[in-house]
Design a protein around this motif. Structure first.
Motif, PDB file in Angstrom:
ATOM      1  N   VAL A   1       0.123   3.225   0.260  1.00 59.48           N
ATOM      2  CA  VAL A   1      -1.276   3.181  -0.174  1.00 59.48           C
ATOM      3  C   VAL A   1      -2.196   3.272   1.041  1.00 59.48           C
ATOM      4  O   VAL A   1      -3.189   4.008   1.031  1.00 59.48           O
ATOM      5  CB  VAL A   1      -1.569   1.915  -1.010  1.00 59.48           C
ATOM      6  CG1 VAL A   1      -3.064   1.776  -1.295  1.00 59.48           C
ATOM      7  CG2 VAL A   1      -0.780   1.947  -2.315  1.00 59.48           C
ATOM      8  N   ALA A   2      -1.851   2.529   2.100  1.00 60.10           N
ATOM      9  CA  ALA A   2      -2.671   2.550   3.314  1.00 60.10           C
ATOM     10  C   ALA A   2      -2.763   3.966   3.887  1.00 60.10           C
ATOM     11  O   ALA A   2      -3.853   4.423   4.244  1.00 60.10           O
ATOM     12  CB  ALA A   2      -2.078   1.598   4.356  1.00 60.10           C
ATOM     13  N   LYS A   3      -1.653   4.653   3.938  1.00 60.61           N
ATOM     14  CA  LYS A   3      -1.650   6.027   4.469  1.00 60.61           C
ATOM     15  C   LYS A   3      -2.496   6.947   3.599  1.00 60.61           C
ATOM     16  O   LYS A   3      -3.308   7.719   4.097  1.00 60.61           O
ATOM     17  CB  LYS A   3      -0.209   6.540   4.556  1.00 60.61           C
ATOM     18  CG  LYS A   3      -0.091   7.908   5.182  1.00 60.61           C
ATOM     19  CD  LYS A   3       1.361   8.316   5.330  1.00 60.61           C
ATOM     20  CE  LYS A   3       1.447   9.685   5.980  1.00 60.61           C
ATOM     21  NZ  LYS A   3       2.823  10.134   6.140  1.00 60.61           N
ATOM     22  N   GLU A   4      -2.309   6.832   2.292  1.00 60.91           N
ATOM     23  CA  GLU A   4      -3.055   7.673   1.343  1.00 60.91           C
ATOM     24  C   GLU A   4      -4.561   7.399   1.395  1.00 60.91           C
ATOM     25  O   GLU A   4      -5.369   8.309   1.296  1.00 60.91           O
ATOM     26  CB  GLU A   4      -2.519   7.427  -0.063  1.00 60.91           C
ATOM     27  CG  GLU A   4      -3.050   8.372  -1.098  1.00 60.91           C
ATOM     28  CD  GLU A   4      -2.352   8.205  -2.435  1.00 60.91           C
ATOM     29  OE1 GLU A   4      -3.070   8.155  -3.449  1.00 60.91           O
ATOM     30  OE2 GLU A   4      -1.116   8.125  -2.470  1.00 60.91           O
ATOM     31  N   MET A   5      -4.910   6.119   1.546  1.00 60.75           N
ATOM     32  CA  MET A   5      -6.320   5.727   1.540  1.00 60.75           C
ATOM     33  C   MET A   5      -6.952   5.780   2.936  1.00 60.75           C
ATOM     34  O   MET A   5      -8.140   5.529   3.086  1.00 60.75           O
ATOM     35  CB  MET A   5      -6.463   4.307   0.974  1.00 60.75           C
ATOM     36  CG  MET A   5      -5.957   4.127  -0.445  1.00 60.75           C
ATOM     37  SD  MET A   5      -6.926   5.014  -1.654  1.00 60.75           S
ATOM     38  CE  MET A   5      -8.475   4.169  -1.501  1.00 60.75           C
ATOM     39  N   ARG A   6      -6.121   6.080   3.935  1.00 62.47           N
ATOM     40  CA  ARG A   6      -6.578   6.116   5.340  1.00 62.47           C
ATOM     41  C   ARG A   6      -7.157   4.767   5.759  1.00 62.47           C
ATOM     42  O   ARG A   6      -8.236   4.678   6.345  1.00 62.47           O
ATOM     43  CB  ARG A   6      -7.571   7.247   5.565  1.00 62.47           C
ATOM     44  CG  ARG A   6      -6.958   8.611   5.324  1.00 62.47           C
ATOM     45  CD  ARG A   6      -7.920   9.708   5.635  1.00 62.47           C
ATOM     46  NE  ARG A   6      -7.278  10.992   5.373  1.00 62.47           N
ATOM     47  CZ  ARG A   6      -7.906  12.077   5.039  1.00 62.47           C
ATOM     48  NH1 ARG A   6      -9.218  12.069   4.932  1.00 62.47           N
ATOM     49  NH2 ARG A   6      -7.259  13.187   4.814  1.00 62.47           N
ATOM     50  N   LYS A   7      -6.405   3.722   5.415  1.00 63.98           N
ATOM     51  CA  LYS A   7      -6.750   2.342   5.755  1.00 63.98           C
ATOM     52  C   LYS A   7      -5.528   1.704   6.397  1.00 63.98           C
ATOM     53  O   LYS A   7      -4.438   2.254   6.382  1.00 63.98           O
ATOM     54  CB  LYS A   7      -7.149   1.540   4.504  1.00 63.98           C
ATOM     55  CG  LYS A   7      -8.301   2.126   3.709  1.00 63.98           C
ATOM     56  CD  LYS A   7      -9.610   1.988   4.447  1.00 63.98           C
ATOM     57  CE  LYS A   7     -10.756   2.538   3.615  1.00 63.98           C
ATOM     58  NZ  LYS A   7     -11.998   2.578   4.347  1.00 63.98           N
ATOM     59  N   THR A   8      -5.697   0.498   6.920  1.00 60.16           N
ATOM     60  CA  THR A   8      -4.556  -0.225   7.462  1.00 60.16           C
ATOM     61  C   THR A   8      -3.830  -0.961   6.344  1.00 60.16           C
ATOM     62  O   THR A   8      -4.411  -1.226   5.284  1.00 60.16           O
ATOM     63  CB  THR A   8      -4.993  -1.244   8.535  1.00 60.16           C
ATOM     64  OG1 THR A   8      -5.793  -2.249   7.890  1.00 60.16           O
ATOM     65  CG2 THR A   8      -5.780  -0.579   9.658  1.00 60.16           C
ATOM     66  N   THR A   9      -2.578  -1.298   6.615  1.00 59.69           N
ATOM     67  CA  THR A   9      -1.814  -2.091   5.655  1.00 59.69           C
ATOM     68  C   THR A   9      -2.494  -3.435   5.426  1.00 59.69           C
ATOM     69  O   THR A   9      -2.524  -3.942   4.298  1.00 59.69           O
ATOM     70  CB  THR A   9      -0.365  -2.283   6.152  1.00 59.69           C
ATOM     71  OG1 THR A   9       0.222  -0.989   6.355  1.00 59.69           O
ATOM     72  CG2 THR A   9       0.476  -3.040   5.156  1.00 59.69           C
ATOM     73  N   ALA A  10      -3.062  -4.007   6.488  1.00 63.16           N
ATOM     74  CA  ALA A  10      -3.773  -5.287   6.365  1.00 63.16           C
ATOM     75  C   ALA A  10      -4.945  -5.166   5.400  1.00 63.16           C
ATOM     76  O   ALA A  10      -5.214  -6.093   4.617  1.00 63.16           O
ATOM     77  CB  ALA A  10      -4.254  -5.752   7.737  1.00 63.16           C
ATOM     78  N   THR A  11      -5.650  -4.050   5.419  1.00 62.79           N
ATOM     79  CA  THR A  11      -6.769  -3.832   4.489  1.00 62.79           C
ATOM     80  C   THR A  11      -6.266  -3.796   3.056  1.00 62.79           C
ATOM     81  O   THR A  11      -6.865  -4.411   2.158  1.00 62.79           O
ATOM     82  CB  THR A  11      -7.516  -2.532   4.835  1.00 62.79           C
ATOM     83  OG1 THR A  11      -8.077  -2.662   6.135  1.00 62.79           O
ATOM     84  CG2 THR A  11      -8.603  -2.218   3.824  1.00 62.79           C
ATOM     85  N   ILE A  12      -5.152  -3.116   2.816  1.00 63.61           N
ATOM     86  CA  ILE A  12      -4.601  -3.020   1.458  1.00 63.61           C
ATOM     87  C   ILE A  12      -4.193  -4.411   0.968  1.00 63.61           C
ATOM     88  O   ILE A  12      -4.487  -4.793  -0.168  1.00 63.61           O
ATOM     89  CB  ILE A  12      -3.403  -2.045   1.411  1.00 63.61           C
ATOM     90  CG1 ILE A  12      -3.799  -0.653   1.936  1.00 63.61           C
ATOM     91  CG2 ILE A  12      -2.837  -1.965  -0.007  1.00 63.61           C
ATOM     92  CD1 ILE A  12      -5.033  -0.035   1.315  1.00 63.61           C
ATOM     93  N   ILE A  13      -3.549  -5.184   1.823  1.00 61.80           N
ATOM     94  CA  ILE A  13      -3.154  -6.546   1.452  1.00 61.80           C
ATOM     95  C   ILE A  13      -4.393  -7.391   1.167  1.00 61.80           C
ATOM     96  O   ILE A  13      -4.409  -8.189   0.219  1.00 61.80           O
ATOM     97  CB  ILE A  13      -2.259  -7.168   2.543  1.00 61.80           C
ATOM     98  CG1 ILE A  13      -0.918  -6.428   2.568  1.00 61.80           C
ATOM     99  CG2 ILE A  13      -2.053  -8.661   2.302  1.00 61.80           C
ATOM    100  CD1 ILE A  13      -0.024  -6.773   3.735  1.00 61.80           C
ATOM    101  N   ASN A  14      -5.447  -7.197   1.936  1.00 66.34           N
ATOM    102  CA  ASN A  14      -6.700  -7.905   1.682  1.00 66.34           C
ATOM    103  C   ASN A  14      -7.289  -7.505   0.330  1.00 66.34           C
ATOM    104  O   ASN A  14      -7.807  -8.353  -0.404  1.00 66.34           O
ATOM    105  CB  ASN A  14      -7.703  -7.641   2.813  1.00 66.34           C
ATOM    106  CG  ASN A  14      -8.933  -8.508   2.682  1.00 66.34           C
ATOM    107  OD1 ASN A  14      -8.832  -9.711   2.538  1.00 66.34           O
ATOM    108  ND2 ASN A  14     -10.094  -7.872   2.699  1.00 66.34           N
TER     109      ASN A  14
END
Length: 100
Positions: free
Chosen positions: A51-64
């Motif tokens: 999801v992080a790669k697809e959304m161009r975000k960090t894994t930490a952001t996705i977990i948040n």
């Protein structure tokens, strides 16, 4: 006129009837495709890294997003040990809600 009544029997001309049947068939096909697509999206499981790669975000952001949310909207996810599983459909719904 495409439809007439004779002795309480509704009569349609052939061209109108064919068009009517085609529109019903198209509607049924579109509904079936939509339902099938949603079922496929429910089955597609993504990791937080995907999801992080697809959304161009960090894994930490996705977990948040999962734990805290964004503007009151949380990303639905299922805990799987120390990681999370996110369905494609839940990701789409999350993005749709965020973009309202």
């Amino acid at each position: 006129m495409h439809i007439t009544k004779v002795n309480n029997v509704t009569i349609m001309d052939q061209e109108y009837l064919e068009s009517f049947v085609a529109s019903i068939s198209k509607s049924a096909s579109e509904t079936a495709i939509r339902v099938f697509t949603e079922q496929q999206q429910k089955r597609e499981i993504l990791t937080t890294s995907q999801v992080a790669k697809e959304m161009r975000k960090t894994t930490a952001t996705i977990i948040n997003w999962i734990k805290e949310g964004v503007r009151g909207i949380k990303l639905k996810a299922k805990a799987n040990g120390k990681s999370y599983e996110i369905t494609r459909l839940d990701l789409i719904e999350f993005n749709n809600k965020r973009n309202i």
